[in-house]
Design an enzyme around this catalytic site. Structure first.
Site, short mmCIF file in Angstrom:
data_model
loop_
_atom_site.label_atom_id
_atom_site.label_comp_id
_atom_site.label_asym_id
_atom_site.label_seq_id
_atom_site.Cartn_x
_atom_site.Cartn_y
_atom_site.Cartn_z
N TRP A 102 0.82 -1.22 0.00
CA TRP A 102 0.00 0.00 0.00
C TRP A 102 0.84 1.26 0.00
O TRP A 102 0.55 2.22 -0.72
CB TRP A 102 -1.00 0.00 1.16
CG TRP A 102 -2.08 -1.00 0.91
CD1 TRP A 102 -2.33 -2.14 1.64
CD2 TRP A 102 -3.03 -1.02 -0.17
NE1 TRP A 102 -3.37 -2.84 1.08
CE2 TRP A 102 -3.82 -2.18 -0.03
CE3 TRP A 102 -3.29 -0.17 -1.24
CZ2 TRP A 102 -4.86 -2.51 -0.91
CZ3 TRP A 102 -4.32 -0.48 -2.12
CH2 TRP A 102 -5.09 -1.64 -1.96
N ASP A 172 -1.70 6.65 6.34
CA ASP A 172 -2.76 5.80 5.78
C ASP A 172 -3.13 4.80 6.88
O ASP A 172 -2.37 3.89 7.19
CB ASP A 172 -2.26 5.08 4.53
CG ASP A 172 -3.30 4.12 3.94
OD1 ASP A 172 -4.38 3.98 4.53
OD2 ASP A 172 -3.02 3.52 2.88
N LYS A 196 -12.65 -1.71 6.10
CA LYS A 196 -11.96 -2.69 6.93
C LYS A 196 -12.46 -2.63 8.37
O LYS A 196 -12.97 -3.60 8.88
CB LYS A 196 -10.45 -2.49 6.85
CG LYS A 196 -9.84 -3.12 5.61
CD LYS A 196 -9.26 -2.13 4.66
CE LYS A 196 -8.83 -2.78 3.35
NZ LYS A 196 -8.13 -1.82 2.50
C1 LIG Z 1 -7.50 -1.32 1.47
C2 LIG Z 1 -6.40 -0.36 1.61
C3 LIG Z 1 -6.23 0.71 0.72
C4 LIG Z 1 -7.10 0.91 -0.50
O1 LIG Z 1 -8.38 1.23 -0.17
P1 LIG Z 1 -9.48 1.55 -1.31
O2 LIG Z 1 -10.62 2.01 -0.49
O3 LIG Z 1 -9.72 0.26 -2.03
O4 LIG Z 1 -8.94 2.59 -2.19
C5 LIG Z 1 -5.21 1.60 0.96
N1 LIG Z 1 -4.40 1.47 2.01
C6 LIG Z 1 -4.51 0.44 2.88
C7 LIG Z 1 -3.58 0.35 4.04
C8 LIG Z 1 -5.53 -0.49 2.70
O5 LIG Z 1 -5.65 -1.51 3.58
#
Ligand SMILES: *Cc1c(COP(=O)(O)O)cnc(C)c1O
Length: 361
Positions: A102, A172, A196
């Site tokens: 990511w 993030d 998540k």
């Molecule tokens: C799932 C995830 C993303 C991407 O998320 P989207 O909503 O599909 O754009 C980005 N960073 C992390 C750490 C993730 O787990």
């Protein structure tokens, strides 16, 4: 109804009580005779949900008053570019922790806008470690530093928070937001897709310190500017009303369950159960990630060969457990243990793993 034990990495398990509340209200919201998702985003019903979601997040995550909480579309992925577009003006650089898939994607988007200094490169050991926070050297002229608090695919999670001094820290937090208390005062901007730990796909939460808003260039198209969203309380355009509704219910559930202290306590127990099954298997299961940065959200592990992994997934499925396959880019197994997965679910997986190792080892 037979609900599975759901280890999906995202979209992921939700609390059953949240799903039931939605089912009860979906066609007739609070006796109004219409659904929330059939009503104006500027109407009373949605306004209450929107503001309650924001207040609940502020209270639960202890977000200081000088931060705005925004609800945006486009997933966490839009944030990879949006952060850079807002804060990485031409000729500027940013500092990046490259710790897994990511952060690699976020970095690639930032590089399209400006210069990136990699202050830690985890690709050298296949993304199985993190640096000691005191060992990191930042570039004093960078616009910000970016980190991924939990690498969902590689199963690497920061256990301490870097101190970037005057350099704004951008995080993030998509896959571990609200799983533990966080020192928000060390963070200038945090973003997280909801699917998540916070609910349904469709909304991304952005928590941004007020002083950063002044840096957003006026030349950006409206939707890409944090300032535009902040000035309009995330109602510049139609927000993802359904996803915000679900999120509000999920955060209410977190609060009622005891808040982030309780979430952290549960997640430590869940992770311990699964990592113990790995560590006590005499090498049958292998966890590639170094112990000091093992994720409590996404437990990544391998079996001795592909054949056994295939059998493992099949038998897990037959035992009511779904979502254990590793990401297609890395293979292997991954058990995602987000807030809504009950402790009994992780314990059931650990028991199954011990039994499987005994029969196939
Ligand atoms: C799932 C995830 C993303 C991407 O998320 P989207 O909503 O599909 O754009 C980005 N960073 C992390 C750490 C993730 O787990």
């Amino acid at each position: 109804m037979a609900r599975k034990i759901n280890f999906n990495p995202g979209p992921a398990a939700l609390p059953l009580t949240v799903l039931e509340q939605i089912r009860e209200q979906i066609a007739d919201y609070q006796g109004k005779g219409y659904s929330l998702i059939e009503a104006s985003h500027r109407g009373k019903e949605y306004e209450e949900i929107h503001n309650a979601a924001s207040e609940l997040i502020r209270e639960t995550l202890k977000v200081p008053v000088d931060y705005k909480i925004l609800f945006l579309g486009g997933g966490a992925t839009l944030q990879f570019g949006m952060v850079a577009l807002n804060f990485l003006s031409a000729g500027k650089s940013c500092d990046f922790f490259l710790t897994g898939e990511w952060s690699k994607k976020a970095l690639a988007d930032a590089e399209k806008i400006g210069r990136v200094n990699v202050v830690f490169d985890g690709s050298i050991d296949n993304y199985t470690s993190l640096p000691a926070v005191s060992a990191v050297k930042y570039n004093p002229h960078s616009a910000y530093a970016h980190m991924t608090s939990n690498e969902t695919i590689h199963g690497v999670q920061w256990q301490e928070w870097p101190d970037t001094g005057h350099l704004p820290l951008i995080v993030d937090m998509s896959s571990d937001i609200m799983s533990r208390p966080v020192p928000m005062e060390k963070i200038a901007l945090a973003y997280a897709g909801a699917q998540k730990n916070l609910g349904a796909a469709g909304v991304t939460v952005v928590i941004i310190r007020d002083d950063l808003l002044e840096r957003c260039p006026d030349t950006l198209p409206s939707y890409l500017s944090y300032k535009v969203h902040a000035e309009n309380n995330s109602l510049y355009n139609t927000p993802p009303v359904f996803a915000v509704w679900v999120m509000r219910l999920v955060v209410e559930w977190i609060k009622a369950a005891g808040g982030l202290g309780a979430m952290q306590e549960q997640s430590i127990k869940k992770a311990e159960a699964v990592y113990s099954a790995i560590d006590e298997s005499g090498g049958f299961y292998r966890a590639p990630v170094k112990t000091h940065c093992r994720s409590k959200m996404n437990v990544v592990f391998r079996l001795p060969n592909d054949e056994l992994e295939k059998r493992f997934f099949e038998q897990a499925q037959a035992n009511g457990m779904v979502g254990l396959k590793g990401h297609r880019s890395v293979g292997g197994c991954r058990a995602s243990l987000y807030n809504a997965l009950p402790l009994e679910g992780a314990q059931a997986l650990a028991a199954f793993m011990k039994d499987f190792a005994q029969k196939n080892g």
